[in-house]
Motif scaffolding. Structure first.
Motif: not given
Length: 577
Positions: A86-89, A444-447, A470-471
């Protein structure tokens, strides 16, 4: 697919007549393996990558699992698998979770694999691996890499993600100097492993063990702990046993085990992301997680753990308190004890030998009656198909709220304007982010945890109601309504919200409503058109064209099972390549 304790699946490759069997046996001998009759082939996925520090802690466990397979008389075959970090993608690893599941399923389909050992750790790798295993439905054991060690900053242990968001709030409010911000960064990279709070990785690890995919007690062993090697070796031996005497993923993923998992997610104050992942896993088994089922699980299971982001402890403390078996013991009166795990033990048998709850895991009977479950389901005119809120991480005073909307059309718009001193916003405003859903993100990014506007942060405002399709990271906190469905990119009501519209949030009654005259909404709908996508080829185009909405797990529609007990997995013709 072969069943029972009879002929191994790999025999179709290795015992094939004439040149076909010879060629297949020779291929294994070429890499130093001995394909003797009756020895099961155990596939071991390798998700280790320099691009994913969360999963890099798995290297030693892969070798221990290989040794366990050999000791039990199996043939270990290690194969590479996409590593989702999750950090870089970007924009999110969630965009590629379904691709991982496809990869697992197709590796099983194409190769002579009798059972699987899947390695995972960063949050999307766990559900992606399970989804692929459920679709392929060969016996599967999951190995997890554990939480990273906590660093210290100003004498306090740092919780991954959670303390970063807290530090960011301090910096945005002008209470953290640039020098301290740099010092924080220097100690934040504290080693290999997953986030060490009750984020999505730890939540999904606990969920995987509850569903029965791991060795009992193994899911929360910290990264680098020697017990991880012992559990990995046991996973190798178990995979060989299951190849001969199958317990298949669709025997583990049932309505009863999913209900247990949802109760556990609620009780540990787990990540909202777990609900989407469990919906996707259920869909692979032909099971639908209804809003009623979700709400029942969340209402009956109050939070019994004291782990960040909603408590004080870390993942290491949870493991030291007995881990999943102890949590299950605390919740035993709420759970179905008949569900099995991959070792052939029932949940009731696991509970029987578990430690007594203590420290960061409380006895259920010691929890006050007014303590809610970790999550709640919402519906209403703004979310006809549902939304979620992490009640345990929200501000009690905002759980019932009316306020005017401040609308951001997408993530870039939000980042561009959130700190504008002229932004028309007050503490009573409801921050609304559009364009963050499965199609809109895409992925659905963590925004959803929109930052507090700069001018309000400097005034000391700590929380506001935020609404999005979003998530958010499981390490996050705040009064955030998320997973709003249908999403704005497909014309859901969220796409019709305008600045100044009143949004009513009523968590106790499970409501999120847009208080705008229906005729006005109808007028806006006639003017709405979907934004054209720049993605016309490749994985992202395929994803956008076939992804389902959040309540269905954001899976691809053609990957879902047709119903309980159905099996769309077609075995290949084994002949000359």
């Amino acid at each position: 697919m072969e069943t029972g304790s009879g002929r191994l699946r790999s025999a179709r490759w290795l015992d094939a007549p004439e040149e076909v069997g010879l060629q297949n046996r020779a291929a294994l001998r070429a890499v130093g393996l001995d394909p003797k009759p009756g020895r099961p082939v155990i596939g071991i996925s390798n998700t280790v990558s320099d691009l994913n520090p969360c999963n890099s802690s798995l290297s030693g466990q892969i070798e221990a699992a290989r040794a366990g397979v050999v000791a039990a008389g199996g043939i270990p075959v290690v194969f590479p698998s996409i590593s989702l970090g999750e950090d870089l993608m970007k924009p999110t690893a969630m965009l590629y979770r379904n691709l991982l599941s496809i990869e697992i399923e197709e590796m099983v389909r194409a190769y002579p694999i009798d059972a699987l050992i899947l390695t995972a750790n960063c949050d999307k790798t766990i559900p992606g691996a399970i989804m692929g295993a459920v679709s392929a439905n060969v016996p599967t054991v999951l190995i997890l890499g554990g939480a990273r060690p906590p660093a210290e900053f100003n004498g306090e242990r740092l919780g991954s993600g959670t303390d970063l968001w807290k530090a960011l709030d301090e910096r945005r409010a002008g209470r953290m100097s640039e020098e301290n911000w740099q010092a924080f960064e220097n100690c934040y990279s504290c080693g290999l492993g997953a986030c060490n709070v009750m984020g999505t990785a730890t939540t999904m690890a606990i969920t995987a063990e509850t569903l029965g995919f791991t060795i009992s007690g193994a899911s929360t062993v910290p990264a680098g702990d020697p017990r991880g090697l012992s559990f990995a070796a046991e996973a190798g031996r178990t995979a060989v046993e299951r190849a001969h005497h199958p317990i298949r993923p669709r025997e583990l993923v049932t309505e009863a085990s999913l209900a247990n998992a949802l109760s556990v997610v609620s009780a540990c104050g787990g990540s909202t992301n777990a609900v989407i992942h469990l919906a996707a896993v259920a869909g692979r088994a032909g099971i639908s997680l209804t809003p009623i089922a979700l709400q029942e699980a969340f209402k009956k299971a109050p939070v019994v753990t004291d782990i960040q982001p909603i408590g004080k402890g870390l993942a290491q403390d949870f493991d030291a308190a007995g881990g999943v078996p102890t949590l299950l013991r605390s919740l035993s009166t709420l759970l179905d004890g008949s569900t099995p795990n991959v070792q052939g033990r029932t949940l009731a048998e696991v509970i029987e030998v578990a430690e007594t709850p203590a420290r960061v895991i409380r006895e259920l009977e010691d929890v006050p009656d007014d303590v809610p479950g970790g999550l709640a389901v919402l519906s209403g005119s703004l979310a006809p198909d549902g939304a979620l809120i992490k009640v345990a991480a929200a501000s009690e005073g905002l759980l019932v709220h009316h306020g005017p909307a401040v609308v951001f059309a997408d993530y870039d718009d939000m980042r561009r304007r959130i700190d504008d001193p002229h932004l028309d916003v007050s503490p009573e405003s409801v921050l609304v982010l559009q364009g963050g859903g499965p199609v809109g993100g895409p992925g659905m990014p963590e925004w959803a945890m929109i930052p507090i506007p700069g001018k309000l942060a400097r005034m000391g405002v700590k929380d506001m109601v935020r609404v999005s399709d979003a998530r958010m990271s499981g390490t996050s906190f705040g009064t955030v309504v998320l997973h709003v469905a249908p999403e704005s990119a497909v014309g859901g009501p969220l796409s019709l919200v305008r600045d100044g519209d009143v949004i009513a949030l009523d968590v106790p009654n499970g409501r999120i409503d847009l208080e705008v005259d229906p005729e006005e909404l109808a007028r806006r709908r006639t003017e709405w058109t979907p934004s054209p996508s720049p993605h016309v080829r490749g994985w992202v185009a395929l994803y956008r064209n076939h992804v389902t909405q959040a309540p269905q797990g954001c899976d691809l529609d053609f990957l879902q099972a047709l119903g309980p007990g159905t099996d769309a997995f077609i075995e290949p013709v084994v002949g000359r390549s």
